[in-house]
Design a protein around this motif. Sequence first.
Motif, mmCIF file in Angstrom:
data_model
loop_
_atom_site.group_PDB
_atom_site.id
_atom_site.type_symbol
_atom_site.label_atom_id
_atom_site.label_comp_id
_atom_site.label_asym_id
_atom_site.label_seq_id
_atom_site.Cartn_x
_atom_site.Cartn_y
_atom_site.Cartn_z
ATOM 1 N N ASP A 75 0.934 -1.312 -0.065
ATOM 2 C CA ASP A 75 0.249 0.078 -0.165
ATOM 3 C C ASP A 75 0.988 1.249 -0.016
ATOM 4 O O ASP A 75 2.096 1.120 -0.184
ATOM 5 C CB ASP A 75 -0.825 0.113 1.347
ATOM 6 N N ASP A 76 0.487 2.339 0.187
ATOM 7 C CA ASP A 76 1.116 3.619 0.243
ATOM 8 C C ASP A 76 2.016 3.694 1.293
ATOM 9 O O ASP A 76 2.882 4.635 1.292
ATOM 10 C CB ASP A 76 0.260 4.709 0.353
ATOM 11 N N GLY A 77 2.285 2.679 2.231
ATOM 12 C CA GLY A 77 3.098 2.735 3.429
ATOM 13 C C GLY A 77 4.572 2.601 2.578
ATOM 14 O O GLY A 77 5.533 2.855 3.484
ATOM 15 N N ALA A 117 5.932 3.964 0.322
ATOM 16 C CA ALA A 117 6.198 5.216 -0.538
ATOM 17 C C ALA A 117 7.456 6.084 0.045
ATOM 18 O O ALA A 117 7.988 6.980 -0.440
ATOM 19 C CB ALA A 117 5.136 6.142 -0.768
#
Length: 139
Positions: free
Chosen positions: A16-18, A20
């Motif tokens: 997920d966006d974690g 990034a």
Amino acid sequence: MSNVVKVAEVSATDIDDGVAGTAHLFQKRIPKTADVRVTVIGTRVFCVRIDSHLLDWRTNYDRLTYTPVEPPPGIAPALRHYMDHFGLVFGAFDFCVAEDGQWWFLECNPSGQWYWLEPETGLPMCAALADLLERKTTT
């Protein structure tokens, strides 16, 4: 050698966006029978098969067994080309060995660990490094 980033199996839905905030390396999982650490010192190529039955052999050194092996055809010239391309004289390459015997390249660490393999295998890696540092031919 306890300060390693452990390998973990993830699926696309786990990402997920974690992720990034920093760099990550995602690789296809290859069903494997073993790993191989290939240490290139100058022109010398030392291949050691590592058997462990672990996803990441670095997580439990007590379960490892080591066997010097010859690389499949084409691997040593490819490693020399890699080394020349990047201007390296040392590299610790990691491969996994698939169930069909094919070697799959994982990474090259230009400052990777190597010494623990010499006492386990008897390979003359220290002598090769000393020769390289003294600028002797290491063929």
